[in-house]
Enzyme design. Structure first.
Site, short mmCIF file in Angstrom:
data_model
loop_
_atom_site.label_atom_id
_atom_site.label_comp_id
_atom_site.label_asym_id
_atom_site.label_seq_id
_atom_site.Cartn_x
_atom_site.Cartn_y
_atom_site.Cartn_z
N ASP A 95 -28.75 4.35 28.08
CA ASP A 95 -28.90 3.44 29.22
C ASP A 95 -28.25 4.04 30.48
O ASP A 95 -28.38 3.48 31.57
CB ASP A 95 -28.35 2.03 28.90
CG ASP A 95 -26.88 2.04 28.57
OD1 ASP A 95 -26.27 3.13 28.46
OD2 ASP A 95 -26.31 0.94 28.40
N SER A 96 -27.63 5.21 30.34
CA SER A 96 -27.19 5.97 31.51
C SER A 96 -28.37 6.28 32.43
O SER A 96 -28.18 6.63 33.59
CB SER A 96 -26.51 7.28 31.07
OG SER A 96 -27.31 7.96 30.11
N ASP A 111 -30.97 3.49 23.28
CA ASP A 111 -29.90 2.52 23.55
C ASP A 111 -30.45 1.11 23.69
O ASP A 111 -31.49 0.91 24.34
CB ASP A 111 -29.22 2.87 24.89
CG ASP A 111 -27.88 3.55 24.70
OD1 ASP A 111 -27.33 3.54 23.57
OD2 ASP A 111 -27.37 4.09 25.70
N LYS A 153 -29.07 2.43 19.33
CA LYS A 153 -27.61 2.51 19.50
C LYS A 153 -27.15 1.26 20.23
O LYS A 153 -27.83 0.80 21.16
CB LYS A 153 -27.21 3.76 20.27
CG LYS A 153 -25.69 3.83 20.53
CD LYS A 153 -25.24 5.19 21.01
CE LYS A 153 -25.42 5.45 22.47
NZ LYS A 153 -24.73 4.50 23.38
N GLU A 212 -23.36 -0.83 21.65
CA GLU A 212 -21.93 -0.67 21.94
C GLU A 212 -21.12 -1.79 21.31
O GLU A 212 -21.55 -2.95 21.31
CB GLU A 212 -21.71 -0.67 23.46
CG GLU A 212 -22.40 0.49 24.16
CD GLU A 212 -22.14 0.53 25.67
OE1 GLU A 212 -21.33 -0.30 26.17
OE2 GLU A 212 -22.73 1.40 26.34
N GLU A 265 -16.38 7.56 22.71
CA GLU A 265 -16.38 7.95 24.12
C GLU A 265 -15.01 7.77 24.75
O GLU A 265 -14.40 6.70 24.67
CB GLU A 265 -17.43 7.12 24.91
CG GLU A 265 -17.46 7.51 26.39
CD GLU A 265 -18.69 7.03 27.16
OE1 GLU A 265 -19.61 6.49 26.54
OE2 GLU A 265 -18.70 7.20 28.40
#
Ligand code: KIV
Length: 275
Positions: free
Chosen positions: A49-50, A88, A118, A120, A186
């Site tokens: 999602d960056s 993501d 993925k 978080e 991270e």
């Protein structure tokens, strides 16, 4: 026996089996041409999602939508024939309930051809990870600095320093027990990343973590010098493509203004030359 899927693309179980072995190589990608460049070199490619920050000019990843992830996921998939693709889950697409997470993860899997999603979060997201993995959706977890939570983490700080290290360890253990096949670590102290790597039986994929992790990931635009708004300490620039691109654009602009481009070899005659 390897769990490798048809056409040689690794499955999440193949990545899981790499625990403690040759380090796993991964990068982010958002477009078909970039995915094609990394396909032969990466074990998995993350449609992160960056993308919101590096391609869409957003200030954080919070504005990224499911539709954006699906669009970029489909583009990246077209560029891969060898590496597994992980996509993501964007902010707001999985936190509300396990059912919401399943519905949106299923869309990502079905509409992009991803091998896994993925998401978080640690202890808090473990029940969701168990729900998804129990229903056929492989999950890569992501703990430590979780950029979707910058507003509660107080910014992009190193996570898990001092006593907070125990909570981060608990997060990693919880996602591994819930069935995640790998976990991104991270921005945490290197010694803590090594402890986590030792403590969990799934591969750890470091970004700002430690060379002792089971694998590494970087945002491709960071490592190629294409995204230059800021450079986190953990990024190594392997190229300066942004500078090169700007130089090329400046030369083009100067040549157009000087009528040096197009040159005779770039234009057409009225008739085809005789062969
Ligand atoms: O979105 C992303 O690019 C990521 C990586 C930094 C792991 O989550």
């Amino acid at each position: 026996m390897s769990a490798t899927a048809h056409k040689g693309v690794p499955l999440p179980d193949d990545i899981r089996a790499r625990k403690g072995g040759v380090p796993i190589v991964s990068l982010t990608a958002y477009t078909t041409p970039m995915a094609q460049l990394m396909d032969a070199h990466c074990d998995f490619v993350l449609v992160g999602d960056s993308v919101g920050m590096v391609l869409h000019g957003l200030e954080s990843t919070l504005g990224v939508t499911l539709e954006m992830m699906i669009l970029h996921g489909r583009a990246v998939k077209r560029g891969l024939s060898r590496a597994m693709m992980v996509v993501d889950m964007p902010f707001g697409s999985y936190e509300e309930s396990r059912e919401q997470a399943f519905r949106n993860a299923a869309r990502i899997m079905a509409e992009t051809g991803a091998g896994a999603v993925k998401l978080e979060g640690g202890v808090q997201m473990a029940p969701t990870i168990a729900f998804l993995t129990g229903r056929g959706i492989p999950v890569m977890a992501h703990v430590g600095l979780t950029p979707q939570s910058i507003n509660t983490l107080g910014g992009y700080k190193v996570q898990g320093r001092g006593a907070a290290g125990e909570a981060l360890l608990a997060d990693a253990r919880a996602v591994a027990e819930a069935g995640a096949f790998a976990v991104v670590l991270e921005k945490l102290p290197a010694a803590l990343a090594d402890r986590v790597t030792e403590a969990v039986d799934i591969p750890t994929i470091g970004i700002g973590a430690s060379a002792g992790c089971d694998g590494q990931i970087l945002v491709v635009d960071d490592m190629l010098g294409l995204f230059t708004a800021f450079k986190p300490k953990f990024v190594k620039r392997y190229a300066s493509l942004g500078d090169q691109a700007e130089g090329a654009i400046a030369t083009y602009a100067a040549e157009v203004r000087a009528r040096a481009f197009p040159a005779p070899e770039h234009v057409f005659a009225d008739t085809e030359p005789m062969k």
